[in-house]
Write a protein that holds these residues in place. Structure first.
Motif, PDB file in Angstrom:
ATOM      1  N   TRP A   1     -10.737  25.608  19.395  1.00 15.06           N
ATOM      2  CA  TRP A   1      -9.946  24.983  20.464  1.00 15.06           C
ATOM      3  C   TRP A   1     -10.155  23.477  20.486  1.00 15.06           C
ATOM      4  O   TRP A   1      -9.195  22.699  20.579  1.00 15.06           O
ATOM      5  CB  TRP A   1     -10.342  25.586  21.807  1.00 15.06           C
ATOM      6  CG  TRP A   1      -9.673  24.914  22.963  1.00 15.06           C
ATOM      7  CD1 TRP A   1      -8.386  25.059  23.384  1.00 15.06           C
ATOM      8  CD2 TRP A   1     -10.256  23.927  23.839  1.00 15.06           C
ATOM      9  NE1 TRP A   1      -8.132  24.256  24.458  1.00 15.06           N
ATOM     10  CE2 TRP A   1      -9.259  23.550  24.772  1.00 15.06           C
ATOM     11  CE3 TRP A   1     -11.525  23.364  23.937  1.00 15.06           C
ATOM     12  CZ2 TRP A   1      -9.497  22.608  25.765  1.00 15.06           C
ATOM     13  CZ3 TRP A   1     -11.761  22.418  24.934  1.00 15.06           C
ATOM     14  CH2 TRP A   1     -10.751  22.058  25.838  1.00 15.06           C
ATOM     15  N   GLN A   2     -11.419  23.053  20.393  1.00 10.15           N
ATOM     16  CA  GLN A   2     -11.700  21.620  20.401  1.00 10.15           C
ATOM     17  C   GLN A   2     -11.094  20.932  19.181  1.00 10.15           C
ATOM     18  O   GLN A   2     -10.547  19.826  19.286  1.00 10.15           O
ATOM     19  CB  GLN A   2     -13.216  21.386  20.436  1.00 10.15           C
ATOM     20  CG  GLN A   2     -13.869  21.767  21.752  1.00 10.15           C
ATOM     21  CD  GLN A   2     -15.378  21.579  21.733  1.00 10.15           C
ATOM     22  OE1 GLN A   2     -16.001  21.577  20.663  1.00 10.15           O
ATOM     23  NE2 GLN A   2     -15.978  21.442  22.907  1.00 10.15           N
ATOM     24  N   GLY A   3     -11.180  21.590  18.028  1.00  8.72           N
ATOM     25  CA  GLY A   3     -10.620  21.005  16.814  1.00  8.72           C
ATOM     26  C   GLY A   3      -9.115  20.860  16.895  1.00  8.72           C
ATOM     27  O   GLY A   3      -8.560  19.810  16.547  1.00  8.72           O
ATOM     28  N   GLU A   4      -8.434  21.896  17.362  1.00  7.67           N
ATOM     29  CA  GLU A   4      -6.980  21.834  17.471  1.00  7.67           C
ATOM     30  C   GLU A   4      -6.546  20.806  18.512  1.00  7.67           C
ATOM     31  O   GLU A   4      -5.534  20.120  18.331  1.00  7.67           O
ATOM     32  CB  GLU A   4      -6.434  23.213  17.827  1.00  7.67           C
ATOM     33  CG  GLU A   4      -6.547  24.225  16.687  1.00  7.67           C
ATOM     34  CD  GLU A   4      -6.101  25.608  17.092  1.00  7.67           C
ATOM     35  OE1 GLU A   4      -5.800  25.808  18.293  1.00  7.67           O
ATOM     36  OE2 GLU A   4      -6.042  26.493  16.219  1.00  7.67           O
ATOM     37  N   SER A   5      -7.318  20.687  19.592  1.00  9.07           N
ATOM     38  CA  SER A   5      -7.001  19.686  20.626  1.00  9.07           C
ATOM     39  C   SER A   5      -7.125  18.278  20.059  1.00  9.07           C
ATOM     40  O   SER A   5      -6.281  17.403  20.326  1.00  9.07           O
ATOM     41  CB  SER A   5      -7.932  19.843  21.824  1.00  9.07           C
ATOM     42  OG  SER A   5      -7.745  21.098  22.449  1.00  9.07           O
ATOM     43  N   ALA A   6      -8.180  18.061  19.267  1.00 12.65           N
ATOM     44  CA  ALA A   6      -8.375  16.733  18.664  1.00 12.65           C
ATOM     45  C   ALA A   6      -7.240  16.411  17.695  1.00 12.65           C
ATOM     46  O   ALA A   6      -6.718  15.283  17.673  1.00 12.65           O
ATOM     47  CB  ALA A   6      -9.717  16.684  17.941  1.00 12.65           C
ATOM     48  N   LEU A   7      -6.818  17.390  16.908  1.00 13.78           N
ATOM     49  CA  LEU A   7      -5.718  17.172  15.964  1.00 13.78           C
ATOM     50  C   LEU A   7      -4.410  16.878  16.702  1.00 13.78           C
ATOM     51  O   LEU A   7      -3.641  15.991  16.290  1.00 13.78           O
ATOM     52  CB  LEU A   7      -5.547  18.401  15.076  1.00 13.78           C
ATOM     53  CG  LEU A   7      -6.687  18.709  14.093  1.00 13.78           C
ATOM     54  CD1 LEU A   7      -6.397  19.995  13.334  1.00 13.78           C
ATOM     55  CD2 LEU A   7      -6.902  17.558  13.124  1.00 13.78           C
ATOM     56  N   SER A   8      -4.155  17.597  17.780  1.00 10.36           N
ATOM     57  CA  SER A   8      -2.934  17.381  18.556  1.00 10.36           C
ATOM     58  C   SER A   8      -2.919  15.992  19.181  1.00 10.36           C
ATOM     59  O   SER A   8      -1.881  15.310  19.207  1.00 10.36           O
ATOM     60  CB  SER A   8      -2.809  18.446  19.648  1.00 10.36           C
ATOM     61  OG  SER A   8      -2.669  19.737  19.085  1.00 10.36           O
ATOM     62  N   MET A   9      -4.071  15.553  19.683  1.00  7.85           N
ATOM     63  CA  MET A   9      -4.158  14.240  20.301  1.00  7.85           C
ATOM     64  C   MET A   9      -3.913  13.138  19.269  1.00  7.85           C
ATOM     65  O   MET A   9      -3.170  12.180  19.525  1.00  7.85           O
ATOM     66  CB  MET A   9      -5.529  14.045  20.946  1.00  7.85           C
ATOM     67  CG  MET A   9      -5.702  12.697  21.642  1.00  7.85           C
ATOM     68  SD  MET A   9      -7.354  12.478  22.336  1.00  7.85           S
ATOM     69  CE  MET A   9      -8.333  12.400  20.833  1.00  7.85           C
TER      70      MET A   9
END
Length: 214
Positions: free
Chosen positions: A124-132
């Motif tokens: 979740w944290q990784g995907e959030s960072a990529l989206s940002m």
């Protein structure tokens, strides 16, 4: 004299045109620079996105390896316990032997649950960072595109020509020669009361049209 009015108007028009050209050229340069900066920032963020994606995958791989190690250790321990109980003719379906095996299984299940939870958080944290990072990059894409459009719309030469013509016309109109010509037109039209700069000046529109058309 007419030639003095034209010379003065030409000089002023030239100066105005030069100033307009350099002002527009500078504005065009600024817009181009902003477009380049926006594109560079977008590219940098997408590079960071690639690096972040690799880091995310590596973190998930580490968690998977840890689970595999825990699973191997659990199987080895359970196997050893079962083998030991069998060698000692101990019934593993009840009593302390069964409790030991059950305790091992419970600890293994807890370890797996914690690992899966950590994996979900990491993902979740990784995907959030990529989206940002992608959202920020798209923002710079929009800024860069807008600045390129602005730069393309700015025409230094066209601005210079238009500014020069406007300055030339206004300078002639405001010169003594120009005022006299306008007044002559008013007089010829029988509009002496609307002489340039005097009463009835609001009627100068039609006369000015005739002056410009000559």
């Amino acid at each position: 004299m007419w030639w003095m009015a034209f010379a003065k108007a030409g000089a002023e028009a030239t100066m105005q045109g030069v100033q307009s050209y350099f002002a527009a050229d500078a504005a065009k340069g600024v817009a181009k620079a902003k477009a380049r900066v926006g594109a560079a920032n977008a590219s940098m963020l997408r590079s960071q996105k690639v690096t972040q994606d690799i880091a995310n995958r590596q973190a998930l791989e580490v968690l998977a390896q840890q689970r595999n190690a825990v699973t191997d250790a659990y199987r080895a321990q359970q196997g050893a316990n079962i083998a030991g109980a069998g060698a000692a003719n101990v019934d593993i379906s009840s009593g302390s032997a069964a409790q030991i095996l059950e305790g091992n299984a419970n600890r293994y299940a807890q370890d797996m649950a914690r690992s899966r939870y950590a994996e979900a958080i990491q993902q979740w944290q990784g995907e959030s960072a990529l989206s940002m990072l992608e959202a920020q990059a798209k923002g710079y894409d929009i800024t860069s595109s807008a600045q390129r459009s602005i730069a393309n719309m700015i025409d230094p030469l066209g601005n210079a020509i238009g500014s020069s013509l406007m300055s030339f016309g206004m300078s002639l109109l405001q010169s003594d020669w120009g005022k006299n010509k306008v007044n002559e037109m008013f007089d010829a039209a029988g509009g002496g009361g609307g002489r340039y700069g005097g009463e009835g000046a609001a009627d100068s529109t039609s006369a000015l049209g005739g002056f410009i058309g000559r």
